[in-house]
Write an enzyme that holds these catalytic residues in place. Structure first.
Site, PDB file in Angstrom:
ATOM      1  N   LYS A  80     -12.699  -4.908  -3.302  1.00  0.00           N
ATOM      2  CA  LYS A  80     -13.668  -3.814  -3.315  1.00  0.00           C
ATOM      3  C   LYS A  80     -13.020  -2.510  -3.764  1.00  0.00           C
ATOM      4  O   LYS A  80     -13.695  -1.565  -4.121  1.00  0.00           O
ATOM      5  CB  LYS A  80     -14.361  -3.669  -1.960  1.00  0.00           C
ATOM      6  CG  LYS A  80     -13.494  -3.401  -0.733  1.00  0.00           C
ATOM      7  CD  LYS A  80     -14.433  -3.181   0.447  1.00  0.00           C
ATOM      8  CE  LYS A  80     -13.975  -3.245   1.861  1.00  0.00           C
ATOM      9  NZ  LYS A  80     -12.751  -3.646   2.378  1.00  0.00           N
ATOM     10  N   LYS A 119       0.822  -1.215   0.000  1.00  0.00           N
ATOM     11  CA  LYS A 119       0.000   0.000   0.000  1.00  0.00           C
ATOM     12  C   LYS A 119       0.851   1.259   0.000  1.00  0.00           C
ATOM     13  O   LYS A 119       0.511   2.236  -0.655  1.00  0.00           O
ATOM     14  CB  LYS A 119      -0.955   0.015   1.197  1.00  0.00           C
ATOM     15  CG  LYS A 119      -2.117  -0.958   1.051  1.00  0.00           C
ATOM     16  CD  LYS A 119      -3.187  -0.672   2.088  1.00  0.00           C
ATOM     17  CE  LYS A 119      -4.352  -1.632   1.958  1.00  0.00           C
ATOM     18  NZ  LYS A 119      -5.345  -1.422   3.021  1.00  0.00           N
ATOM     19  N   LYS A 163      -7.000 -11.425  -6.535  1.00  0.00           N
ATOM     20  CA  LYS A 163      -8.220 -11.565  -5.748  1.00  0.00           C
ATOM     21  C   LYS A 163      -9.236 -10.469  -6.118  1.00  0.00           C
ATOM     22  O   LYS A 163      -8.838  -9.334  -6.378  1.00  0.00           O
ATOM     23  CB  LYS A 163      -7.821 -11.429  -4.273  1.00  0.00           C
ATOM     24  CG  LYS A 163      -8.804 -12.011  -3.295  1.00  0.00           C
ATOM     25  CD  LYS A 163      -8.209 -12.000  -1.895  1.00  0.00           C
ATOM     26  CE  LYS A 163      -9.158 -11.317  -0.932  1.00  0.00           C
ATOM     27  NZ  LYS A 163      -8.688 -11.346   0.464  1.00  0.00           N
TER      28      LYS A 163
END
Ligand code: TRP
Length: 340
Positions: free
Chosen positions: A206, A121, A203
């Site tokens: 969202k 991140k 994966k």
């Protein structure tokens, strides 16, 4: 051991959560929420909407409010039952932030900087990298340890955070005195891993930049069908399940979930047929599977008063346990207690 007595039954404690940084997906449902619902009878479950975790990446305040209430409503829509489980919003229980601070004092800088999720991140850009992102796993440890959770259902991407939680709990217990239960990961018997529709080796997420990669539980029938029809498939035409055919394998998994069938049954059903036959069938099946969840979600969301009541009950129940743990922790580290 923190075992809660309920009648004659003694139930181990489970805690899990989802950050409210976006809308829940079919991946969340198949990989986590469906299991959470099943666990409710056997365990003393705490399920949390992790809004404190959401702000580790910059959020628009009005959108965060919306996401938090939406995640809560979706938990209920998929079957989390507040009679059985404690359902709450993380920021309503101030003990999470308070315990994080204490745990920070026994966490090494190196431990946090080694976390894969932090590295991924923070590599995305300077704006998204801040101290709360660095501290994310310590907050997660606080979430778990406050409730003396025995088991934590987590996906692969969160296993490293759970390992850190175990280390911090062990360290605190040996530095001061036994205080925390050492949590174990809960590996479900069957948990489907749903992949991105556009990049099926990743994966489903969202927060994917490409909205066509992700099926949201709030998506309309037409959107679900369109996304599945446009899903990336592999070379070849047969409906077969294998590692080197991640696209079609993902669609087989989706169909198996929507129809509650095994992978084997699905492959047999489409034996001899092509992608062209299979894709529309998957599209219809998934749309039919999500429709009742979406309808229930819309209905729950209409009653704002009821949702507020649920949050109040959940926060109060969660705080009863959290306060007990935090009080012990404060005493052990040497904070003065107010008398009288
Ligand atoms: N970090 C988790 C995720 O993004 C959410 C989460 C927050 C969580 N606190 C937790 C999961 C505690 C398990 C236990 O999926």
């Amino acid at each position: 051991m923190s075992l809660v007595e309920l009648g004659n039954q003694i139930k181990p404690v489970i805690l899990s959560g989802v950050a409210s940084s976006g809308k829940l997906t079919l991946g969340n449902l198949a990989g986590a929420l469906k299991n959470w619902v099943k666990l409710q009878d056997q365990y003393n479950c705490y399920y949390m909407v992790a809004d404190l975790h959401a702000i580790t990446v910059r959020q628009v305040p009005a959108e965060l409010r919306q996401s938090t209430i939406d995640v809560l409503a979706m938990f209920i829509a998929v079957g989390i039952d507040i009679e059985k489980s404690t359902l709450f919003v993380q920021s309503h229980v101030p003990e999470h932030a308070e315990l994080t601070w204490v745990l920070n004092s026994i966490t090494g800088m190196g431990e946090c900087s080694r976390m894969t999720q932090f590295k991924d991140k923070s590599a995305k850009g300077t704006e998204s990298s801040n101290v709360s992102l660095f501290d994310y796993p310590v907050l997660m440890a606080a979430d778990i340890l406050l409730y003396q959770a025995n088991l934590v259902p987590v996906g692969d991407d969160q296993k490293q955070h759970l390992e850190l939680t175990r280390n911090l709990a062990t360290r605190f217990n040996s530095t001061y005195s036994p205080t925390f239960v050492i949590p174990e990961p809960y590996i479900p018997e069957v948990g489907a891993r749903i992949m991105s529709l556009q990049e099926p080796t990743k994966k489903m997420s969202k927060s994917d930049d490409n909205q066509n990669s992700t099926i949201f539980l709030t998506d309309k029938d037409e959107d679900i069908k369109r996304k599945i029809r446009r899903a990336v498939t592999d070379s070849g035409t047969d409906v077969t399940f294998s590692k080197d055919k991640p696209g079609i394998s993902n669609l087989i998994t989706l169909y198996s979930i929507a129809k509650n069938k095994t992978i084997k049954e699905v492959v047999a059903e489409f034996n001899g047929l092509t992608y062209g036959d299979f894709k529309p069938a998957v599209a219809d099946a998934v749309a039919d599977y999500i429709a009742p969840i979406r309808d229930k979600f819309e209905e729950i969301k209409k009653d704002k008063k009821h949702l507020n009541e649920i949050m109040k009950i959940g926060a109060e129940k969660a705080r009863q346990t959290a306060r007990k743990t935090l009080r012990k922790v404060y005493k052990k580290v040497g904070f003065l207690e107010l008398e009288g």
